[in-house]
Design a protein around this motif. Sequence first.
Motif, PDB file in Angstrom:
ATOM      1  N   MET A   1     -46.060  27.249 -52.068  1.00 26.17           N
ATOM      2  CA  MET A   1     -45.562  28.335 -52.911  1.00 26.17           C
ATOM      3  C   MET A   1     -44.793  27.820 -54.120  1.00 26.17           C
ATOM      4  O   MET A   1     -44.640  28.511 -55.112  1.00 26.17           O
ATOM      5  CB  MET A   1     -44.664  29.265 -52.085  1.00 26.17           C
ATOM      6  CG  MET A   1     -45.417  30.018 -50.989  1.00 26.17           C
ATOM      7  SD  MET A   1     -46.756  31.050 -51.655  1.00 26.17           S
ATOM      8  CE  MET A   1     -45.814  32.275 -52.549  1.00 26.17           C
ATOM      9  N   THR A   2     -44.313  26.574 -54.037  1.00 27.78           N
ATOM     10  CA  THR A   2     -43.584  26.008 -55.170  1.00 27.78           C
ATOM     11  C   THR A   2     -44.475  25.923 -56.395  1.00 27.78           C
ATOM     12  O   THR A   2     -44.057  26.252 -57.508  1.00 27.78           O
ATOM     13  CB  THR A   2     -43.040  24.619 -54.814  1.00 27.78           C
ATOM     14  OG1 THR A   2     -42.179  24.740 -53.679  1.00 27.78           O
ATOM     15  CG2 THR A   2     -42.270  24.037 -55.977  1.00 27.78           C
ATOM     16  N   LYS A   3     -45.709  25.485 -56.195  1.00 26.37           N
ATOM     17  CA  LYS A   3     -46.629  25.375 -57.323  1.00 26.37           C
ATOM     18  C   LYS A   3     -46.981  26.740 -57.899  1.00 26.37           C
ATOM     19  O   LYS A   3     -47.132  26.902 -59.109  1.00 26.37           O
ATOM     20  CB  LYS A   3     -47.894  24.625 -56.887  1.00 26.37           C
ATOM     21  CG  LYS A   3     -47.708  23.120 -56.769  1.00 26.37           C
ATOM     22  CD  LYS A   3     -49.024  22.440 -56.457  1.00 26.37           C
ATOM     23  CE  LYS A   3     -48.887  20.925 -56.486  1.00 26.37           C
ATOM     24  NZ  LYS A   3     -48.679  20.412 -57.847  1.00 26.37           N
ATOM     25  N   VAL A   4     -47.112  27.730 -57.025  1.00 27.83           N
ATOM     26  CA  VAL A   4     -47.404  29.079 -57.509  1.00 27.83           C
ATOM     27  C   VAL A   4     -46.241  29.613 -58.344  1.00 27.83           C
ATOM     28  O   VAL A   4     -46.449  30.219 -59.406  1.00 27.83           O
ATOM     29  CB  VAL A   4     -47.695  30.031 -56.323  1.00 27.83           C
ATOM     30  CG1 VAL A   4     -47.846  31.463 -56.817  1.00 27.83           C
ATOM     31  CG2 VAL A   4     -48.960  29.591 -55.596  1.00 27.83           C
ATOM     32  N   ARG A   5     -45.010  29.377 -57.885  1.00 23.37           N
ATOM     33  CA  ARG A   5     -43.840  29.819 -58.669  1.00 23.37           C
ATOM     34  C   ARG A   5     -43.797  29.102 -60.016  1.00 23.37           C
ATOM     35  O   ARG A   5     -43.453  29.705 -61.039  1.00 23.37           O
ATOM     36  CB  ARG A   5     -42.556  29.555 -57.871  1.00 23.37           C
ATOM     37  CG  ARG A   5     -42.306  30.550 -56.750  1.00 23.37           C
ATOM     38  CD  ARG A   5     -40.864  30.478 -56.265  1.00 23.37           C
ATOM     39  NE  ARG A   5     -40.596  29.208 -55.628  1.00 23.37           N
ATOM     40  CZ  ARG A   5     -40.724  28.982 -54.332  1.00 23.37           C
ATOM     41  NH1 ARG A   5     -41.132  29.953 -53.536  1.00 23.37           N
ATOM     42  NH2 ARG A   5     -40.444  27.798 -53.807  1.00 23.37           N
ATOM     43  N   LEU A   7     -46.367  28.001 -61.644  1.00 21.65           N
ATOM     44  CA  LEU A   7     -47.437  28.591 -62.447  1.00 21.65           C
ATOM     45  C   LEU A   7     -46.990  29.916 -63.049  1.00 21.65           C
ATOM     46  O   LEU A   7     -47.163  30.161 -64.248  1.00 21.65           O
ATOM     47  CB  LEU A   7     -48.678  28.792 -61.569  1.00 21.65           C
ATOM     48  CG  LEU A   7     -49.830  29.597 -62.183  1.00 21.65           C
ATOM     49  CD1 LEU A   7     -50.474  28.815 -63.320  1.00 21.65           C
ATOM     50  CD2 LEU A   7     -50.863  29.937 -61.111  1.00 21.65           C
ATOM     51  N   LEU A   8     -46.399  30.781 -62.221  1.00 25.98           N
ATOM     52  CA  LEU A   8     -46.022  32.109 -62.684  1.00 25.98           C
ATOM     53  C   LEU A   8     -44.811  32.096 -63.610  1.00 25.98           C
ATOM     54  O   LEU A   8     -44.515  33.099 -64.268  1.00 25.98           O
ATOM     55  CB  LEU A   8     -45.756  33.015 -61.481  1.00 25.98           C
ATOM     56  CG  LEU A   8     -46.968  33.286 -60.583  1.00 25.98           C
ATOM     57  CD1 LEU A   8     -46.594  34.195 -59.430  1.00 25.98           C
ATOM     58  CD2 LEU A   8     -48.120  33.883 -61.392  1.00 25.98           C
ATOM     59  N   SER A   9     -44.104  30.968 -63.667  1.00 27.52           N
ATOM     60  CA  SER A   9     -42.990  30.864 -64.613  1.00 27.52           C
ATOM     61  C   SER A   9     -43.482  30.634 -66.039  1.00 27.52           C
ATOM     62  O   SER A   9     -42.717  30.753 -66.994  1.00 27.52           O
ATOM     63  CB  SER A   9     -42.054  29.721 -64.206  1.00 27.52           C
ATOM     64  OG  SER A   9     -42.690  28.457 -64.346  1.00 27.52           O
ATOM     65  N   ASN A  10     -44.763  30.317 -66.180  1.00 26.72           N
ATOM     66  CA  ASN A  10     -45.380  30.117 -67.492  1.00 26.72           C
ATOM     67  C   ASN A  10     -45.782  31.481 -68.056  1.00 26.72           C
ATOM     68  O   ASN A  10     -46.687  32.139 -67.538  1.00 26.72           O
ATOM     69  CB  ASN A  10     -46.609  29.199 -67.345  1.00 26.72           C
ATOM     70  CG  ASN A  10     -47.260  28.870 -68.680  1.00 26.72           C
ATOM     71  OD1 ASN A  10     -47.403  29.728 -69.541  1.00 26.72           O
ATOM     72  ND2 ASN A  10     -47.670  27.626 -68.835  1.00 26.72           N
ATOM     73  N   GLU A 132     -53.136  20.730 -65.726  1.00 25.04           N
ATOM     74  CA  GLU A 132     -54.241  20.350 -64.850  1.00 25.04           C
ATOM     75  C   GLU A 132     -53.883  20.425 -63.372  1.00 25.04           C
ATOM     76  O   GLU A 132     -54.688  20.866 -62.543  1.00 25.04           O
ATOM     77  CB  GLU A 132     -54.724  18.937 -65.196  1.00 25.04           C
ATOM     78  CG  GLU A 132     -55.917  18.496 -64.360  1.00 25.04           C
ATOM     79  CD  GLU A 132     -56.464  17.156 -64.808  1.00 25.04           C
ATOM     80  OE1 GLU A 132     -56.985  16.429 -63.943  1.00 25.04           O
ATOM     81  OE2 GLU A 132     -56.364  16.845 -66.009  1.00 25.04           O
ATOM     82  N   ASP A 133     -52.664  20.032 -63.008  1.00 24.76           N
ATOM     83  CA  ASP A 133     -52.296  20.011 -61.591  1.00 24.76           C
ATOM     84  C   ASP A 133     -52.095  21.416 -61.014  1.00 24.76           C
ATOM     85  O   ASP A 133     -51.956  21.576 -59.795  1.00 24.76           O
ATOM     86  CB  ASP A 133     -51.031  19.178 -61.372  1.00 24.76           C
ATOM     87  CG  ASP A 133     -49.815  19.796 -62.054  1.00 24.76           C
ATOM     88  OD1 ASP A 133     -49.964  20.316 -63.177  1.00 24.76           O
ATOM     89  OD2 ASP A 133     -48.724  19.753 -61.460  1.00 24.76           O
ATOM     90  N   LEU A 134     -52.109  22.431 -61.880  1.00 26.27           N
ATOM     91  CA  LEU A 134     -51.947  23.808 -61.409  1.00 26.27           C
ATOM     92  C   LEU A 134     -53.230  24.639 -61.549  1.00 26.27           C
ATOM     93  O   LEU A 134     -53.221  25.836 -61.248  1.00 26.27           O
ATOM     94  CB  LEU A 134     -50.825  24.496 -62.197  1.00 26.27           C
ATOM     95  CG  LEU A 134     -49.412  23.923 -62.024  1.00 26.27           C
ATOM     96  CD1 LEU A 134     -48.430  24.675 -62.911  1.00 26.27           C
ATOM     97  CD2 LEU A 134     -48.978  23.982 -60.569  1.00 26.27           C
ATOM     98  N   LEU A 135     -54.317  24.003 -61.981  1.00 22.24           N
ATOM     99  CA  LEU A 135     -55.558  24.753 -62.176  1.00 22.24           C
ATOM    100  C   LEU A 135     -56.061  25.364 -60.871  1.00 22.24           C
ATOM    101  O   LEU A 135     -56.513  26.515 -60.843  1.00 22.24           O
ATOM    102  CB  LEU A 135     -56.638  23.844 -62.778  1.00 22.24           C
ATOM    103  CG  LEU A 135     -56.508  23.559 -64.274  1.00 22.24           C
ATOM    104  CD1 LEU A 135     -57.502  22.493 -64.704  1.00 22.24           C
ATOM    105  CD2 LEU A 135     -56.715  24.839 -65.092  1.00 22.24           C
ATOM    106  N   GLY A 136     -56.011  24.590 -59.784  1.00 22.81           N
ATOM    107  CA  GLY A 136     -56.446  25.122 -58.501  1.00 22.81           C
ATOM    108  C   GLY A 136     -55.623  26.321 -58.083  1.00 22.81           C
ATOM    109  O   GLY A 136     -56.157  27.320 -57.575  1.00 22.81           O
ATOM    110  N   ASP A 137     -54.325  26.249 -58.298  1.00 18.49           N
ATOM    111  CA  ASP A 137     -53.446  27.369 -57.959  1.00 18.49           C
ATOM    112  C   ASP A 137     -53.730  28.582 -58.843  1.00 18.49           C
ATOM    113  O   ASP A 137     -53.715  29.724 -58.371  1.00 18.49           O
ATOM    114  CB  ASP A 137     -51.985  26.942 -58.103  1.00 18.49           C
ATOM    115  CG  ASP A 137     -51.624  25.823 -57.148  1.00 18.49           C
ATOM    116  OD1 ASP A 137     -51.293  26.113 -55.992  1.00 18.49           O
ATOM    117  OD2 ASP A 137     -51.704  24.647 -57.562  1.00 18.49           O
TER     118      ASP A 137
END
Length: 411
Positions: A1-5, A7-10, A132-137
Amino acid sequence: MTKVRKLLSNRDARLFMAGQILSTFGDSALWLALGIWIKMLTGSASAAGLSFFMLALGTLAGPAGGVLADRMRRRPLLIATNLVTAALVLLLLLVQDGGQIWLIYVVMFSYGLSASVLGPAQTGLLQTIVPEDLLGDANSVMQTAQWGLRLITPLLGAGLLVAFGATPVIVGDVVTFLIAVATLLALRMRDESPTPSEQHWLAEAAAGARYIRDTPSLRQLTKVGALIMIAFGLSETAVFAVVSQGLHRPDAFLGVLISAQGVGAVAAGVTAAPVMRRLSEGLLVALGMAGAAVGFLLLTASSTTAVLVGAALIGSSLPWISVGIMTLFQRRTPPELMGRTDAALNVALSLPQTIAIASGAALVAVIDYRILLLGVATMAAVSSAYLLTRPEQRRSAGAEPKRTESPASAV
């Protein structure tokens, strides 16, 4: 969920994904409603399936759309295409009876043409906006949200159609296009003009296909992707027969099956990115295809419960297949080639699907739909087995480096 947060902070990522998700919400409600509408007007499952064929036929313009996505500023291109498509959808308000279903086919074909531009441009713009590291998310979030909305979209679209006619569904889809335009206008990103090319547009269009051909992992995913799209294409019209012949339900019950797909898709979408990081993009796709094979088998049952479980399994396969393929392509493709590579992939998938939809519409009229679904399940199982035996698909996510475009690779 850290990566999703993260991502959504962008802000730009949030706006862009929200616009595309809502636009897909309107599209899915309209497409299903149009199929049911044609069935109600004509009484023919084949005529209803033909609407999906016309949509897929229009997407064959993908190579030209890919060139536009790589050689024009993507945000203005997306804005213009959304506005034109919204105007075309309004033409459906002119349809009054079965003698005018040709207009539905024309609009669905035009929708396909629009998708051949929107798809590559959206993929390329997402690659630019999201690290790039958040593309999957990002792909996982979009799939989960889109399918979450589809839990109510089919019932809403079918319900509005039966209760009030097609007008509310048509107008609602137009509104979602306008929302997508508003979110694109609100982006703060710099959308720089691409470097002009001196090559003929045909040579430019071929660059994406060449890149896929020369990249083993992408070539393998494209092969099995084409086979699984044949399977899904053959099943498009068969689903109408599942409802009417297998379950003896009214046509509008198709909305319940699509909602069951949505339940499975949401559950799978939440897990797509974590599973992909633990395994690989290719293995995620293989597992999704295995689930689809079981789901298609269950559609042959005469039990409502079994069919609903099958629909949920098919739905759960879609995010894993889509997220795995899209993420691998985004990670392995240089930005200047992304539009054309995405377009080449879409053509490689949509051409066999188009033929399969047409074939399925004809076959369901002459053979038992259960036989057709058994063949579809076999295709999905073979696709899964092929990927599981490819060493390139067992590499960790992002292991294969990108190559940059060169004049030699673009001709």
